[in-house]
Design a protein around this motif. Structure first.
Motif, PDB file in Angstrom:
ATOM      1  N   UNK A 337       7.984-101.236  25.412  1.00 24.46           N
ATOM      2  CA  UNK A 337       9.490-102.031  25.894  1.00 24.46           C
ATOM      3  C   UNK A 337       9.987-101.315  26.785  1.00 24.46           C
ATOM      4  N   UNK A 338      10.702-100.453  26.489  1.00 25.59           N
ATOM      5  CA  UNK A 338      11.552-100.204  27.637  1.00 25.59           C
ATOM      6  C   UNK A 338      10.403 -99.385  29.059  1.00 25.59           C
ATOM      7  N   UNK A 339       9.416 -99.512  28.916  1.00 17.87           N
ATOM      8  CA  UNK A 339       8.770 -98.750  30.510  1.00 17.87           C
ATOM      9  C   UNK A 339       9.078-100.785  31.150  1.00 17.87           C
ATOM     10  N   UNK A 340       8.343-101.648  30.202  1.00 14.16           N
ATOM     11  CA  UNK A 340       8.070-103.253  30.165  1.00 14.16           C
ATOM     12  C   UNK A 340       9.369-104.093  31.431  1.00 14.16           C
ATOM     13  N   UNK A 341      10.697-103.644  30.299  1.00 12.28           N
ATOM     14  CA  UNK A 341      11.386-103.460  30.813  1.00 12.28           C
ATOM     15  C   UNK A 341      12.261-103.437  32.012  1.00 12.28           C
ATOM     16  N   UNK A 342      12.061-101.911  32.750  1.00 15.35           N
ATOM     17  CA  UNK A 342      12.505-101.316  33.734  1.00 15.35           C
ATOM     18  C   UNK A 342      11.916-101.537  34.765  1.00 15.35           C
ATOM     19  N   UNK A 343      10.056-101.491  34.992  1.00 17.61           N
ATOM     20  CA  UNK A 343       9.707-102.237  35.860  1.00 17.61           C
ATOM     21  C   UNK A 343      10.183-102.867  36.004  1.00 17.61           C
ATOM     22  N   UNK A 344       9.959-104.539  35.141  1.00 16.86           N
ATOM     23  CA  UNK A 344      10.352-105.425  35.517  1.00 16.86           C
ATOM     24  C   UNK A 344      11.741-106.174  36.287  1.00 16.86           C
ATOM     25  N   UNK A 345      12.661-104.800  35.397  1.00 13.80           N
ATOM     26  CA  UNK A 345      13.873-104.888  36.236  1.00 13.80           C
ATOM     27  C   UNK A 345      13.342-104.669  37.610  1.00 13.80           C
ATOM     28  N   UNK A 346      12.798-104.093  37.749  1.00  9.02           N
ATOM     29  CA  UNK A 346      12.605-102.890  39.456  1.00  9.02           C
ATOM     30  C   UNK A 346      11.898-104.238  40.159  1.00  9.02           C
ATOM     31  N   UNK A 347      11.232-104.867  39.641  1.00  4.77           N
ATOM     32  CA  UNK A 347      10.712-105.680  40.188  1.00  4.77           C
ATOM     33  C   UNK A 347      11.788-107.011  40.708  1.00  4.77           C
ATOM     34  N   UNK A 348      12.207-106.929  39.281  1.00  2.00           N
ATOM     35  CA  UNK A 348      12.812-108.231  39.402  1.00  2.00           C
ATOM     36  C   UNK A 348      14.285-108.227  39.933  1.00  2.00           C
TER      37      UNK A 348
END
Length: 393
Positions: A337-348
């Motif tokens: 979840x943390x990895x997805x959130x932070x990678x997702x945040x980075x892309x977003x």
């Protein structure tokens, strides 16, 4: 093969899978000058393409990560790469703005699966050196993003948009590679349980909920600073070099390649230093330390612009693995979840930044945009408010 050697092999494979995935991702901004001319697009439409690609990825990644923490799917990586392959084939045929948007959204969905799942695999194979493992995983992505523009310059620019279909071959290789990782992942689940291994070391940070909230807010500000600035470079450095120095499209792609290679080097350095000296110190130096180079870059000649782009890429990129591992230490047991959130945040954030900067470039010119974004790394000063956390080896 010993278990330790097997883990190292998996770590290298997951980095290679990340390399191929992000090379395909990098094809999208690398063809912007070509499709801008052939399809008659504006800068704001270019920004919208980046926004579509990165938002489809960013919105799904935390959900994929959360689901993976609860219900691991070892072969989900293969499914994600199939989405990417479909997007590349569609992009090679796209003859309208809307079809380009559809194509890049497929590529975004593929990335949304790969990043949180691969990050979990990297942690499982880390042997306790979590920062270095994340750096090795992420360096694959940075090298892939560096080779994307070069591949476009060598293959797509001379032969046209239809030649993007040639990337289907390495995509098939990536599917085979990810299937091998899936078999190892499945074995780990049978041996150690849901998404963990003896290498997945969790820490108790001993922080209050308020301290964790403050830390996550600071990390959000740091990600905003880093990703907005990087989005401008990745999406518009080629246009900047063409506009200010009169470079050809091919020459500008090589400058972008140099920047992206420097970010890969910075990642590796940041992971090693974070494991050795602590994540907070690396974040300090990385974000705030890149600001002098960023502030000087818009006012230099061609040679110094290239040098400063390389320096700012190397210094700023060293923060990503430190930020990600720091966040997983705040909330242990939620790696996906943390990895997805932070990678997702980075892309977003990158997608939003690209759209905003495209709009500003249409209004004021690309050189003014580079002058404005140069102040973003100064936000690194908020690193002061990050609490110190206990990190076990």
């Amino acid at each position: 093969m010993t278990r330790n050697k097997a883990a190292i092999s998996v770590l290298l494979m997951v980095s290679l899978g990340h390399l191929l995935n992000d090379m395909f991702q990098a094809v999208i901004p690398a063809i912007y000058p070509m499709i801008k001319e052939t399809l008659g697009l504006s800068f704001i439409q270019i920004g919208a393409i980046t926004l579509t690609n990165q938002v489809t990825s960013s919105l799904l990644q935390p959900m994929v990560g959360y689901f993976s923490d609860k219900h691991p799917r070892p072969y989900g990586l293969v499914v994600g790469m199939c989405f990417t392959l479909t997007g590349l084939l569609l992009l090679s045929l796209a003859d309208s703005f809307m079809l380009v948007l559809l194509s890049v959204s497929f590529v975004g969905v593929g990335s949304s699966v790969l990043h949180p799942e691969s990050s979990k695999v990297a942690r499982m194979a880390s042997g306790g050196a979590k920062g270095m493992a994340q750096s090795i995983f992420q360096i694959g992505g940075n090298v892939g993003r560096a080779f994307g523009p070069v591949a476009v310059a060598l293959l797509v620019v001379p032969h046209g948009q239809g030649s993007i279909r040639w990337f289907a071959m390495p995509a098939i290789v990536a599917i085979w590679l990810l299937s091998r990782i899936g078999r190892w992942y499945k074995k780990q689940l049978s041996l150690y349980g849901r998404g963990k291994s003896k290498y997945d070391i969790e820490n108790d940070s001993h922080l209050s909920k308020r301290q964790i909230g403050v830390a996550l807010t600071v990390l959000l500000v740091l990600m905003f600073s880093k990703d907005f600035y990087t989005a401008n470079i990745q999406s518009y450095l080629t246009f900047y070099m063409i506009d200010k120095f009169g470079l050809t499209v091919t020459a500008s792609q090589y400058v972008l390649f140099a920047f992206l290679v420097s970010t890969a080097v910075g990642l590796l350095i940041g992971g090693e230093l974070g494991d050795r000296y602590g994540r907070k110190y690396v974040i300090w130096v990385s974000i705030l330390g890149s600001s002098p180079f960023a502030l000087l870059l818009p006012y230099c000649d061609l040679a110094w612009t290239i040098v400063l782009a390389i320096l700012v890429g190397m210094v700023m990129s060293s923060a990503m693995s430190a930020i990600l591992v720091y966040a997983t230490e705040l909330l242990p047991g939620n790696v996906g979840m943390i990895s997805g959130a932070f990678f997702g945040l980075s892309f977003g954030l990158g997608g939003i930044g690209s759209a905003i900067f495209g709009w500003l470039a249409d209004l004021y010119g690309i050189q003014r945009v580079f002058q404005l974004t140069a102040f973003l790394p100064l936000l690194g000063i908020v690193t002061y408010f990050l609490p110190n956390i206990k990190e076990n080896d």
